[in-house]
Design a protein around this motif. Structure first.
Motif, PDB file in Angstrom:
ATOM      1  N   GLU A   6       6.531 -54.140 116.745  1.00 48.98           N
ATOM      2  CA  GLU A   6       5.784 -55.135 115.979  1.00 48.98           C
ATOM      3  C   GLU A   6       4.559 -55.633 116.742  1.00 48.98           C
ATOM      4  N   TYR A   7       4.640 -55.632 118.063  1.00 47.82           N
ATOM      5  CA  TYR A   7       3.550 -56.154 118.867  1.00 47.82           C
ATOM      6  C   TYR A   7       2.568 -55.070 119.300  1.00 47.82           C
ATOM      7  N   ARG A   8       2.803 -53.848 118.775  1.00 53.31           N
ATOM      8  CA  ARG A   8       1.848 -52.760 119.001  1.00 53.31           C
ATOM      9  C   ARG A   8       1.395 -52.135 117.675  1.00 53.31           C
ATOM     10  N   ASP A   9       1.655 -52.841 116.612  1.00 53.07           N
ATOM     11  CA  ASP A   9       1.341 -52.330 115.280  1.00 53.07           C
ATOM     12  C   ASP A   9      -0.176 -52.221 115.076  1.00 53.07           C
ATOM     13  N   LYS A  10      -0.610 -51.031 114.732  1.00 51.37           N
ATOM     14  CA  LYS A  10      -2.041 -50.758 114.594  1.00 51.37           C
ATOM     15  C   LYS A  10      -2.691 -51.638 113.539  1.00 51.37           C
ATOM     16  N   ASN A  11      -2.052 -51.785 112.390  1.00 52.41           N
ATOM     17  CA  ASN A  11      -2.648 -52.571 111.307  1.00 52.41           C
ATOM     18  C   ASN A  11      -2.785 -54.045 111.686  1.00 52.41           C
ATOM     19  N   THR A  12      -1.807 -54.556 112.428  1.00 59.46           N
ATOM     20  CA  THR A  12      -1.878 -55.944 112.869  1.00 59.46           C
ATOM     21  C   THR A  12      -3.015 -56.133 113.875  1.00 59.46           C
ATOM     22  N   ILE A  13      -3.146 -55.184 114.778  1.00 57.02           N
ATOM     23  CA  ILE A  13      -4.227 -55.244 115.764  1.00 57.02           C
ATOM     24  C   ILE A  13      -5.585 -55.230 115.078  1.00 57.02           C
ATOM     25  N   LEU A  14      -5.748 -54.337 114.087  1.00 53.82           N
ATOM     26  CA  LEU A  14      -7.025 -54.240 113.380  1.00 53.82           C
ATOM     27  C   LEU A  14      -7.297 -55.477 112.534  1.00 53.82           C
ATOM     28  N   ALA A  15      -6.234 -56.093 112.023  1.00 52.30           N
ATOM     29  CA  ALA A  15      -6.411 -57.332 111.256  1.00 52.30           C
ATOM     30  C   ALA A  15      -6.943 -58.451 112.156  1.00 52.30           C
ATOM     31  N   PHE A  16      -6.393 -58.548 113.366  1.00 50.46           N
ATOM     32  CA  PHE A  16      -6.905 -59.540 114.313  1.00 50.46           C
ATOM     33  C   PHE A  16      -8.336 -59.206 114.715  1.00 50.46           C
ATOM     34  N   LYS A  17      -8.627 -57.941 114.879  1.00 50.47           N
ATOM     35  CA  LYS A  17      -9.984 -57.509 115.228  1.00 50.47           C
ATOM     36  C   LYS A  17     -10.989 -58.002 114.188  1.00 50.47           C
ATOM     37  N   LYS A  18     -10.673 -57.849 112.907  1.00 50.82           N
ATOM     38  CA  LYS A  18     -11.569 -58.269 111.833  1.00 50.82           C
ATOM     39  C   LYS A  18     -11.766 -59.784 111.846  1.00 50.82           C
ATOM     40  N   LEU A  19     -10.681 -60.506 112.074  1.00 49.29           N
ATOM     41  CA  LEU A  19     -10.790 -61.964 112.106  1.00 49.29           C
ATOM     42  C   LEU A  19     -11.656 -62.426 113.284  1.00 49.29           C
ATOM     43  N   ILE A  20     -11.461 -61.797 114.424  1.00 48.40           N
ATOM     44  CA  ILE A  20     -12.262 -62.160 115.604  1.00 48.40           C
ATOM     45  C   ILE A  20     -13.730 -61.853 115.360  1.00 48.40           C
ATOM     46  N   GLU A  21     -14.021 -60.683 114.816  1.00 49.43           N
ATOM     47  CA  GLU A  21     -15.411 -60.310 114.522  1.00 49.43           C
ATOM     48  C   GLU A  21     -16.039 -61.276 113.521  1.00 49.43           C
ATOM     49  N   LYS A  22     -15.264 -61.701 112.560  1.00 53.09           N
ATOM     50  CA  LYS A  22     -15.768 -62.599 111.522  1.00 53.09           C
ATOM     51  C   LYS A  22     -16.043 -63.996 112.067  1.00 53.09           C
TER      52      LYS A  22
END
Length: 362
Positions: A6-22
């Motif tokens: 759960e803590y290496r889930d690609k989709n979760t990582i990319l979701a955080f990436k989008k929020l940080i970029e935004k």
């Protein structure tokens, strides 16, 4: 939940990436205090995932890395005593002293042993009553309770051949030293997770408030770190300076109070010299006076004359957060894990070792 997938889930990582970029509005320099975070950041290539405005700065959170050469030379002197069995953590064995490392000393016949647990000292002492057992205790608040427990057991068993060379250090003091350095620009911290299990996260509130720096106590997995970065970005935007406990599955506000009491029973604070940072007041621990008969520095001659560090090595600057491994001219060339020039390339938590292992430079 298995605490890995759960803590290496690609989709979760990319979701955080989008929020940080935004939500990111300005560059943020984030110091990860713990060397374990440095390795996770490099292993999972987080700098390439995150916006370039998120700059990770490596801190003094590797206990082997911050040991000054003087302490290494003391270890070598103690290990060279004819009747001694010298016991410590494995990483320390390869750190260069002024003339030799502990590993080289062992190759020449010295009885130098790497332990998995400090409690192994008890069996070694009982099996070798004619020998002098030196335990070179090292580490931040995470490992100090184990040294305290070992001393308690040594006393209970009446062992008279075990001595402690104490090199335990604490997290807050070097962070204050770094933040008071005008050459360092840190906007926020990733707080150490294992240390915080013992100390609790409230320990960092004075740091956050004094220096106006958000602190996110983070787990080691990529989702942990991404979530912590997002919190830091949001705190930067809001102008808040709080301690965020991302690692709530293991860290509490007060920490392990039984472990803290065990440490207080046997240790008291002292000044300690950090590689790259110099002598820092009340940054270390030493045995209380009533346990002086177990203190190797008081029982044996530990005076040494240490040579200066290699001029080619910039470990001191890396540990102060003003340089990165790539800035070192010998990184990946003369200095590799097999032929380390400085301590940051030796330890499994060292920044140089992380860059060498996970980057494309080598």
């Amino acid at each position: 939940m298995n605490f890995i997938d759960e803590y290496r889930d690609k989709n979760t990582i990319l979701a955080f990436k989008k929020l940080i970029e935004k939500e990111l509005k300005k560059p943020v320099n984030i110091m990860e205090i713990c060397g374990g975070h440095t390795h996770s950041i490099m292993k999972f290539a987080l700098p390439s995932i995150l916006p370039k405005e998120i700059n990770f700065v490596h801190g003094p959170g590797c206990p082997v890395c911050v040991m000054p050469r003087t302490r290494i030379d003391m270890a070598i002197k103690l290990a060279s005593m004819p009747s001694s069995i010298f016991c410590t953590l494995g990483d320390l064995l390869r750190v260069p002293g002024s003339t030799i490392s502990l590993l080289e000393l062992r190759a020449k016949g010295g009885d130098v042993r790497a332990l998995y647990s400090p409690l192994e000292v008890l069996k070694i002492a009982e099996q070798n009553p004619e020998k002098t057992i030196i335990f070179f205790a090292i580490g931040f608040e995470t490992t100090t309770p184990m040294s305290a427990l070992l001393l308690e057991k040594v006393i209970e068993k009446g062992l008279k051949n075990v001595f402690f060379h104490i090199n335990h250090i604490t997290v807050p003091a070097p962070i204050h030293a770094i933040m008071n350095d005008e050459n360092v620009k840190i906007d926020a911290f990733l707080g150490p997770s294992h240390v915080s299990v013992i100390t609790g996260y409230e320990l960092y509130k004075p740091i956050a408030q004094k220096y106006y720096t958000p602190i996110a106590v983070s787990g080691f997995e990529p989702v942990d770190i991404m979530q912590s970065v997002l919190n830091i970005v949001r705190q930067e935007n809001a102008g808040t300076y709080e301690v965020y406990n991302q690692y709530s599955r293991a860290v509490s506000a007060k920490g392990n109070e039984r472990a803290q009491e065990l440490v207080k029973r046997y240790f008291t604070s002292c000044d300690f010299e950090f590689r790259g940072l110099g002598m820092i007041a009340d940054s270390g621990l030493k045995l209380k006076d009533e346990f002086a008969s177990y203190d190797a520095e008081k029982v044996f001659d530990c005076n040494v004359q240490s040579k200066n560090e290699s001029k080619a090595c910039i470990c001191g600057s890396i540990l102060r957060g003003i340089a990165k491994p790539y800035d070192c001219k010998v990184f990946g060339k003369a200095c590799t894990p097999k032929t380390p020039v400085g301590s940051c390339m030796v330890s499994g938590e060292g920044a140089c070792a992380a860059y060498y292992k996970y980057s494309k430079v080598n």
